[in-house]
Design a protein around this motif. Structure first.
Motif, PDB file in Angstrom:
ATOM      1  N   PHE A 145    -121.407-133.395  28.250  1.00 23.61           N
ATOM      2  CA  PHE A 145    -121.081-132.361  28.603  1.00 23.61           C
ATOM      3  C   PHE A 145    -121.386-131.083  29.417  1.00 23.61           C
ATOM      4  N   ALA A 146    -121.972-130.611  27.549  1.00 18.88           N
ATOM      5  CA  ALA A 146    -122.567-129.179  28.314  1.00 18.88           C
ATOM      6  C   ALA A 146    -123.453-129.442  28.869  1.00 18.88           C
ATOM      7  N   GLY A 147    -124.044-129.449  28.680  1.00 21.06           N
ATOM      8  CA  GLY A 147    -125.777-129.647  30.337  1.00 21.06           C
ATOM      9  C   GLY A 147    -125.352-130.218  31.126  1.00 21.06           C
ATOM     10  N   ARG A 152    -124.517-127.434  36.803  1.00 23.93           N
ATOM     11  CA  ARG A 152    -123.950-127.102  38.102  1.00 23.93           C
ATOM     12  C   ARG A 152    -123.051-125.492  38.531  1.00 23.93           C
ATOM     13  N   VAL A 153    -123.257-125.267  37.354  1.00 26.51           N
ATOM     14  CA  VAL A 153    -122.976-123.483  37.270  1.00 26.51           C
ATOM     15  C   VAL A 153    -123.892-122.658  36.735  1.00 26.51           C
ATOM     16  N   GLY A 260    -115.387-128.104  33.092  1.00 26.04           N
ATOM     17  CA  GLY A 260    -115.905-129.216  32.675  1.00 26.04           C
ATOM     18  C   GLY A 260    -115.598-128.956  31.457  1.00 26.04           C
ATOM     19  N   LEU A 261    -116.114-127.095  30.753  1.00 23.63           N
ATOM     20  CA  LEU A 261    -116.394-127.220  29.582  1.00 23.63           C
ATOM     21  C   LEU A 261    -114.468-127.406  28.402  1.00 23.63           C
ATOM     22  N   LEU A 313    -106.260-130.730  31.802  1.00 20.52           N
ATOM     23  CA  LEU A 313    -105.503-132.458  31.375  1.00 20.52           C
ATOM     24  C   LEU A 313    -106.229-133.376  31.564  1.00 20.52           C
ATOM     25  N   LEU A 314    -107.471-133.280  32.697  1.00 19.50           N
ATOM     26  CA  LEU A 314    -107.965-134.478  33.143  1.00 19.50           C
ATOM     27  C   LEU A 314    -109.073-134.807  32.673  1.00 19.50           C
ATOM     28  N   HIS A 315    -109.656-133.330  32.500  1.00 17.63           N
ATOM     29  CA  HIS A 315    -111.092-133.199  31.384  1.00 17.63           C
ATOM     30  C   HIS A 315    -111.260-133.785  29.740  1.00 17.63           C
TER      31      HIS A 315
END
Length: 392
Positions: A145-147, A152-153, A260-261, A313-315
């Protein structure tokens, strides 16, 4: 991980694997924030190169089907460095691409070779003691997930500062270095290594899913969660940049990727809770968080605070379900790499279908239509998992 097995210290191995999954997973999303720069350099419109991002997902799916099942039979150390080298060469070729077609071809190959995380996650689950399996899987998923967030950012920021070609070159160098390092630190295989037959492995996946209610339930439920996440997240930029709602600039809307973090923070927590309370309870919690996020996303059509709360909440819910369902899938079969392939392909299918539906839904029915698709996908995933468990 048991100390009786050969190889580096567990902490070192887990750290290297987590970093490797992050670097390689980032390659799938590398082109997305750079599409505007790519279009400008080739003298075409952004819509003319937008399909390159979709081709990256297609390449990843092809790689999953053909390479990931080999983790049960082939030497994983050799697979890791060969695939990493192939991905690095393809990324370097992308950096030198003279036009959209050659760039798309290079992206397709690089993403097909970017399945290294799905070779390493089964290895981590295989070597981890039962009471810490969720924690170890969670650590690797954190890297993944971090990747994706970094691609993206920070990929977009680096592209703005240096251009899109240096970003691809940098990704090629990182992929090659971390691939070689990971291959060197991976422990020797303790199972017999035999000749692999990709097509035979693919043909056996439906039979494996049909014979395992636990694997079917994990596939169905995470497909529902991934589909829900994908429907909302892939169309969020349309809502944020629309003149009739928020009217944000593309760069400002892109900062929403930082939500996403939450996934990177939730993954290790989910793994620890799985070891303590079991995968089922954590999966139910993940679904509950996702369900609560849906009305917030609907309200977020006109209220920014609700959109932000829903994104958190979704993430968190999606990540908790990911770690829990993947842990369950890996423990459902004596062939964890094949089981993981079936699981990830199911998730990808759920995400791909809702992504394809969400765009037209937004065009015809607005944000309400997107939220309806997301809610329907979550309900179908839960119902599918429940039916699979009844079929024990």
């Amino acid at each position: 991980m048991p100390s009786t097995r050969t190889g580096p210290r567990p902490g070192v191995l887990l750290t290297v694997i987590a970093v490797c999954t992050g670097v390689t997973a980032a390659n799938i999303y590398l082109a997305t924030p750079l599409l505007g720069l790519i279009a400008g350099s080739f003298g075409v419109t952004a819509s003319a190169v937008g399909w390159i991002a979709s081709l990256a997902q297609l390449g990843y799916a092809v790689g999953l089907l053909f390479f990931a099942p080999l983790g049960d039979t082939a030497d994983r150390r050799r697979l890791v460095w060969v695939l990493s080298a192939l991905a690095a060469v393809a990324l370097a070729a992308a950096a030198c691409a003279p036009g959209p077609a050659s760039l798309a071809s290079a992206v397709l190959v690089s993403c097909a070779a970017t399945v290294v995380p799905q070779l390493l996650i089964p290895l981590v689950a295989e070597r981890a003691p039962a009471d810490r399996r969720g924690r170890h899987v969670g650590a690797v998923v954190t890297g993944m997930f971090a990747g994706s967030v970094a691609a993206r950012v920070f990929g977009g920021l680096a592209g703005q500062a240096y251009g899109w070609r240096p970003v691809f070159l940098g990704a090629a160098a990182l992929t090659l270095v971390i691939g070689v390092v990971t291959a060197l630190v991976l422990p020797p295989e303790t199972r017999p290594v035999r000749r692999s037959h990709p097509l035979r492995a693919i043909a056996g996946l439906p039979r494996m899913v049909a014979s395992s209610p636990g694997l079917r339930a994990a596939c169905a439920r995470q497909a529902g969660l991934f589909g829900t996440w994908s429907a909302l997240w892939t169309t969020l930029v349309l809502l944020l940049t629309s003149d009739g709602t928020y009217g944000m600039a593309t760069a400002t809307a892109g900062l929403f990727g930082l939500f996403g973090l939450t996934s990177a923070l939730a993954s290790p927590a989910a793994g620890t809770l799985i070891d303590r309370f079991g995968a089922h309870r954590v999966m139910v919690t993940g679904y509950a968080l996702t369900a609560v996020s849906l009305p917030l996303f609907w309200l977020g059509g006109h209220r920014l605070w609700a959109l932000c709360a829903g994104a958190v909440l979704l993430h968190a819910g999606f990540t908790a379900g990911q770690v829990a369902n993947q842990t369950r899938a890996l423990g459902s079969s004596t062939s964890p790499a094949a089981a993981n392939t079936a699981y990830v392909v199911s998730c990808f299918a759920g995400g791909a279908i809702t992504s394809a539906l969400a765009g037209p839904a937004f065009a015809h029915w607005g944000w309400n239509g997107v939220c309806a698709i997301a809610a329907g996908c979550a309900a179908l995933g839960w119902a599918g998992g429940a039916l699979a468990e009844r079929g024990r």
